[in-house]
Design an enzyme around this catalytic site. Sequence first.
Site, PDB file in Angstrom:
ATOM      1  N   ASN A  11       0.858  -1.179   0.000  1.00 50.82           N
ATOM      2  CA  ASN A  11       0.000   0.000   0.000  1.00 50.82           C
ATOM      3  C   ASN A  11       0.896   1.232   0.000  1.00 50.82           C
ATOM      4  OD1 ASN A  11      -1.858   2.005   0.444  1.00 50.82           O
ATOM      5  ND2 ASN A  11      -2.384   1.368   2.535  1.00 50.82           N
ATOM      6  N   LYS A  13       0.040   4.323  -0.357  1.00 50.27           N
ATOM      7  CA  LYS A  13      -0.586   5.523   0.228  1.00 50.27           C
ATOM      8  C   LYS A  13      -0.296   6.740  -0.670  1.00 50.27           C
ATOM      9  CE  LYS A  13      -0.135   3.230   4.619  1.00 50.27           C
ATOM     10  NZ  LYS A  13      -0.093   3.306   6.067  1.00 50.27           N
ATOM     11  N   HIS A  98      -9.550   1.056   4.713  1.00 53.64           N
ATOM     12  CA  HIS A  98      -8.262   1.282   5.380  1.00 53.64           C
ATOM     13  C   HIS A  98      -8.471   2.274   6.527  1.00 53.64           C
ATOM     14  CE1 HIS A  98      -4.197   2.563   6.237  1.00 53.64           C
ATOM     15  NE2 HIS A  98      -3.813   1.417   5.703  1.00 53.64           N
ATOM     16  N   GLU A 100      -6.851   4.710   7.556  1.00 53.87           N
ATOM     17  CA  GLU A 100      -6.636   6.127   7.227  1.00 53.87           C
ATOM     18  C   GLU A 100      -7.850   6.712   6.513  1.00 53.87           C
ATOM     19  OE1 GLU A 100      -2.839   5.556   5.327  1.00 53.87           O
ATOM     20  OE2 GLU A 100      -2.027   4.972   7.281  1.00 53.87           O
ATOM     21  N   GLU A 170      -5.507  -4.985  10.367  1.00 55.98           N
ATOM     22  CA  GLU A 170      -4.435  -4.010  10.608  1.00 55.98           C
ATOM     23  C   GLU A 170      -4.722  -3.251  11.897  1.00 55.98           C
ATOM     24  OE1 GLU A 170      -2.331  -2.732   6.762  1.00 55.98           O
ATOM     25  OE2 GLU A 170      -4.217  -1.658   6.819  1.00 55.98           O
ATOM     26  N   GLY A 176       2.431   2.239  10.654  1.00 54.48           N
ATOM     27  CA  GLY A 176       3.380   3.338  10.530  1.00 54.48           C
ATOM     28  C   GLY A 176       4.063   3.722  11.834  1.00 54.48           C
ATOM     29  N   SER A 216       3.437  -2.161  10.226  1.00 51.63           N
ATOM     30  CA  SER A 216       4.890  -2.194  10.446  1.00 51.63           C
ATOM     31  C   SER A 216       5.529  -3.533  10.067  1.00 51.63           C
ATOM     32  CB  SER A 216       5.223  -1.808  11.889  1.00 51.63           C
ATOM     33  OG  SER A 216       4.796  -0.472  12.153  1.00 51.63           O
TER      34      SER A 216
HETATM   35  P1  PGA Z   1       2.875   0.304   7.565  1.00 50.47           P
HETATM   36  O1  PGA Z   1       1.405   0.505   6.895  1.00 50.47           O
HETATM   37  O2  PGA Z   1       3.434  -0.974   6.997  1.00 50.47           O
HETATM   38  O3  PGA Z   1       3.645   1.507   7.160  1.00 50.47           O
HETATM   39  O4  PGA Z   1       2.653   0.201   9.040  1.00 50.47           O
HETATM   40  C1  PGA Z   1       0.552  -0.582   6.702  1.00 50.47           C
HETATM   41  C2  PGA Z   1      -0.766  -0.120   6.113  1.00 50.47           C
HETATM   42  O5  PGA Z   1      -1.274   0.945   6.503  1.00 50.47           O
HETATM   43  O6  PGA Z   1      -1.352  -0.797   5.248  1.00 50.47           O
END
Ligand code: PGA
Length: 254
Positions: A11, A13, A98, A100, A170, A176, A216
């Site tokens: 992803n 983003k 997601h 976000e 997730e 992140g 992560s």
């Molecule tokens: P990250 O993001 O690997 O940077 O933690 C994962 C995601 O939001 O899909």
Amino acid sequence: MAPTRPLFAANWKMHKDPVETREFLDAFLTRHGARDGATVVFFPPAISLQAFGESVAGRADVEFGVQDVHEETHGAHTGAISASMAPATGATWGLAGHSERRTEFGDDDATVGAKLSRLFEAGLQPILCVGETLEEREAGRLEEVLRRQVTGALDSIGAARREDLVYAYEPVWAIGTGRTATPADAAEAHAIARRCIADSTNEQDAANAILLYGGSVKPSNIDDLLAAEGVDGVLVGGASLEPASFAAICAGEG
Ligand code: PGA
């Protein structure tokens, strides 16, 4: 084509314009050799879908899709894209729900369900993302949150389509942050998520469902996470932005 395990999803983003997308793929495709039977899927930003499709033309080992679509099919929605626009770029997948999108853009479970329906109608393979915040986890609400997110989304899509859905668990506190769920945390949450999926579908569909872990994920923890019970693959943010690091995740060279 039906997705296979393990499934590695990237992803991106709000990273990588069309030029950076081509540069990434130039470097990634020469290194890319995923574990046997794996599916590898990228989610570039919408503006880079066309460049992505052109760069991977002829590569059956790399698939890609949209990070988000509008819940309606078309209309006066400045800045939005519809699911039906994506296949012309070669995209075959779509994310919905997601965290976000849920927190920054207010996507609620009904909206996420409508987006899943639009993705299915456009012939795209959706991934439904679910996960709890740290506050919810610490308040002992993990199961309640997963159940609400799974049921809320699945209620709006036809029963016949539910068996084709791919899921990503997730935990919001691991996205992140560098704070990865332990393999035991992931296994526990996956078992809960699968129970919620079974209650909205049936035991067989829930057992067969591909359920990814995200938050992560990096080359150093991929093997442990993939070995966790019920983890069928990963959804990777930050560590998918570097060709070497995502190639290592896909190949198992952590
Ligand atoms: P990250 O993001 O690997 O940077 O933690 C994962 C995601 O939001 O899909």
